[in-house]
Design a protein around this motif. Structure first.
Motif, PDB file in Angstrom:
ATOM      1  N   LEU A   1       0.839  -1.200   0.000  1.00 35.89           N
ATOM      2  CA  LEU A   1       0.000   0.000   0.000  1.00 35.89           C
ATOM      3  C   LEU A   1       0.873   1.249   0.000  1.00 35.89           C
ATOM      4  O   LEU A   1       1.961   1.250   0.570  1.00 35.89           O
ATOM      5  N   TYR A   2       0.354   2.290  -0.614  1.00 40.38           N
ATOM      6  CA  TYR A   2       1.028   3.586  -0.596  1.00 40.38           C
ATOM      7  C   TYR A   2       0.292   4.434   0.425  1.00 40.38           C
ATOM      8  O   TYR A   2      -0.816   4.890   0.174  1.00 40.38           O
ATOM      9  N   SER A   3       0.893   4.571   1.594  1.00 40.37           N
ATOM     10  CA  SER A   3       0.172   5.193   2.707  1.00 40.37           C
ATOM     11  C   SER A   3       0.403   6.697   2.780  1.00 40.37           C
ATOM     12  O   SER A   3      -0.535   7.472   2.639  1.00 40.37           O
ATOM     13  N   ASP A   4       1.639   7.102   2.996  1.00 45.45           N
ATOM     14  CA  ASP A   4       1.913   8.522   3.271  1.00 45.45           C
ATOM     15  C   ASP A   4       2.760   9.189   2.196  1.00 45.45           C
ATOM     16  O   ASP A   4       3.200  10.318   2.374  1.00 45.45           O
ATOM     17  N   ALA A   5       3.016   8.482   1.106  1.00 46.17           N
ATOM     18  CA  ALA A   5       3.852   9.058   0.048  1.00 46.17           C
ATOM     19  C   ALA A   5       3.485   8.441  -1.286  1.00 46.17           C
ATOM     20  O   ALA A   5       3.073   7.282  -1.359  1.00 46.17           O
ATOM     21  N   LEU A   6       3.660   9.217  -2.341  1.00 43.32           N
ATOM     22  CA  LEU A   6       3.473   8.699  -3.690  1.00 43.32           C
ATOM     23  C   LEU A   6       4.662   7.819  -4.055  1.00 43.32           C
ATOM     24  O   LEU A   6       5.623   7.726  -3.291  1.00 43.32           O
ATOM     25  N   SER A   7       4.599   7.182  -5.233  1.00 48.51           N
ATOM     26  CA  SER A   7       5.759   6.463  -5.753  1.00 48.51           C
ATOM     27  C   SER A   7       6.361   7.297  -6.880  1.00 48.51           C
ATOM     28  O   SER A   7       5.711   8.168  -7.447  1.00 48.51           O
ATOM     29  N   ASN A   8       7.619   7.009  -7.198  1.00 50.53           N
ATOM     30  CA  ASN A   8       8.228   7.590  -8.393  1.00 50.53           C
ATOM     31  C   ASN A   8       7.722   6.769  -9.569  1.00 50.53           C
ATOM     32  O   ASN A   8       8.033   5.593  -9.665  1.00 50.53           O
ATOM     33  N   GLY A   9       6.938   7.343 -10.447  1.00 46.43           N
ATOM     34  CA  GLY A   9       6.362   6.564 -11.542  1.00 46.43           C
ATOM     35  C   GLY A   9       5.222   5.689 -11.053  1.00 46.43           C
ATOM     36  O   GLY A   9       4.761   5.841  -9.920  1.00 46.43           O
ATOM     37  N   ALA A  10       4.783   4.732 -11.885  1.00 45.58           N
ATOM     38  CA  ALA A  10       3.657   3.862 -11.535  1.00 45.58           C
ATOM     39  C   ALA A  10       4.001   3.059 -10.287  1.00 45.58           C
ATOM     40  O   ALA A  10       5.171   2.787 -10.055  1.00 45.58           O
ATOM     41  N   PRO A  11       2.992   2.630  -9.510  1.00 44.94           N
ATOM     42  CA  PRO A  11       1.553   2.779  -9.734  1.00 44.94           C
ATOM     43  C   PRO A  11       0.930   3.964  -8.988  1.00 44.94           C
ATOM     44  O   PRO A  11      -0.270   4.146  -9.076  1.00 44.94           O
ATOM     45  N   ALA A  12       1.731   4.746  -8.260  1.00 49.27           N
ATOM     46  CA  ALA A  12       1.142   5.749  -7.362  1.00 49.27           C
ATOM     47  C   ALA A  12       1.790   7.117  -7.557  1.00 49.27           C
ATOM     48  O   ALA A  12       2.131   7.799  -6.605  1.00 49.27           O
ATOM     49  N   ASN A  13       1.936   7.506  -8.827  1.00 49.88           N
ATOM     50  CA  ASN A  13       2.640   8.767  -9.095  1.00 49.88           C
ATOM     51  C   ASN A  13       1.788  10.012  -8.878  1.00 49.88           C
ATOM     52  O   ASN A  13       2.309  11.120  -8.850  1.00 49.88           O
ATOM     53  N   THR A  14       0.463   9.839  -8.739  1.00 49.92           N
ATOM     54  CA  THR A  14      -0.404  10.959  -8.349  1.00 49.92           C
ATOM     55  C   THR A  14      -1.287  10.468  -7.206  1.00 49.92           C
ATOM     56  O   THR A  14      -1.429   9.257  -7.000  1.00 49.92           O
ATOM     57  N   TYR A  15      -1.910  11.410  -6.514  1.00 54.71           N
ATOM     58  CA  TYR A  15      -2.799  11.018  -5.418  1.00 54.71           C
ATOM     59  C   TYR A  15      -3.918  10.104  -5.919  1.00 54.71           C
ATOM     60  O   TYR A  15      -4.219   9.083  -5.317  1.00 54.71           O
ATOM     61  N   ILE A  16      -4.523  10.469  -7.041  1.00 49.83           N
ATOM     62  CA  ILE A  16      -5.646   9.674  -7.548  1.00 49.83           C
ATOM     63  C   ILE A  16      -5.191   8.269  -7.942  1.00 49.83           C
ATOM     64  O   ILE A  16      -5.839   7.278  -7.616  1.00 49.83           O
TER      65      ILE A  16
END
Ligand SMILES: [Zn+2]
Length: 302
Positions: free
Chosen positions: A272-287
């Motif tokens: 899970l991406y809890s408190d930070a985005l990822s660099n690139g996929a899958p969590a590069n934006t909040y949405i």
């Protein structure tokens, strides 16, 4: 001569876009993304705590103080996510600042003692206060959060008012779709199965919104390390509640979760991406981050 006139005209028409973007500092990557979504081309956003980094463990550096002094606006989450040293530095810099979580009906921190391992007679300084700062785990609350960001941008850059308002309203539309998506995904999981274990207690707002029970050995601040006794209690709880899936987080060491999974027979449901985005996929934006978390959680709970 003619070329010069055309050039000047072009400059006047598109002047707003060619002006230097407003330098904005945000405290962490999720807030940084919301600011970019609303600020568009008019802002240049830098986040002090970047992708895949732990906002709870952050300490102010002299390089960050320089970034703050060079900014026209500093945005923080509030509700105790940022340490007091950051608010002090922002106040000293005299740069305008705003709290994105201002006016949001925040959840109280859990009272129970298992979240922080206070030794006898010890007085820990918890910079996080009385409220749970993780409001971004509820996309409905994020509409207000985004509106606060837009208000702060308008104050810092009044010429962009219409632009920011338009982008806010389209972003709020995206947040509504995100809530509808999460509702549909979680409703497909029987209520009794909506139970999961995560590393730190970041998902209380999501839990409240969609009727999910989250158990977290680490408490609300990821800095607190659970004792062996607490981990043993969590293991018993996972077995008792029949929790099928446990989750790792992008900002955390996975060893504790691996151990709990091994000792309970629960499967690792994913990251899970809890408190930070990822660099690139899958969590590069909040949405994208939120959709990833919804998919990962709802997929593993079934
Ligand atoms: Zn957290």
């Amino acid at each position: 001569m003619k070329h010069w006139k055309i050039g000047l005209l072009a400059f006047c028409v598109s002047g707003a876009l060619h002006a230097a973007p407003l330098p904005v500092v945000s405290s962490f990557s999720i807030l940084g993304d919301v600011t970019k979504q609303i600020g568009g081309e008019r802002v240049a956003v830098q986040s002090l705590v970047g992708a895949d980094q732990d906002a709870h463990a952050y300490h102010l550096t002299s390089a960050d103080i320089k970034k703050i002094s060079a900014a026209k606006l500093v945005l923080v989450n509030g509700l105790g996510l940022e340490k007091a040293e950051l608010s002090r530095a922002v106040k000293q810099s005299k740069v305008a600042y705003a709290e994105a979580a201002a006016g949001i009906n925040a959840l109280k921190m859990p009272e129970s003692g298992h979240h922080h391992d206070h030794g006898e007679g010890e007085h820990h300084h918890h910079d996080h206060g009385e409220y749970d700062p993780h409001v971004w785990t509820d996309p409905v609350l994020m509409q207000k959060y985004a509106a606060n960001v837009a208000d702060a941008l308008i104050k810092a850059d009044p010429a962009g008012k219409t632009y920011y308002q338009q982008r806010l309203s389209s972003y709020q539309g995206e947040l509504k779709k995100l809530d509808a998506y999460a509702t549909q995904k979680f409703n497909a999981v029987p209520k009794g199965q909506r139970k999961v274990l995560t590393g730190h207690d970041a998902f209380a707002y999501m839990g409240k919104r969609y009727g999910i029970m989250f158990i977290a050995p680490q408490g609300v601040s990821s800095e607190a390390q659970p004792s062996a006794k607490q981990v043993a209690a969590i293991i018993r709880q996972v077995k008792r509640e029949g929790i099928k899936a446990v989750f790792t987080e992008n900002i955390k060491d996975t060893r504790m979760i691996d151990r709990i999974a091994k000792e309970t027979g629960a499967k690792i449901g994913g990251k899970l991406y809890s408190d930070a985005l990822s660099n690139g996929a899958p969590a590069n934006t909040y949405i994208n981050m939120y959709r990833h978390n919804v998919d990962t959680l709802s997929g593993a709970m079934k």
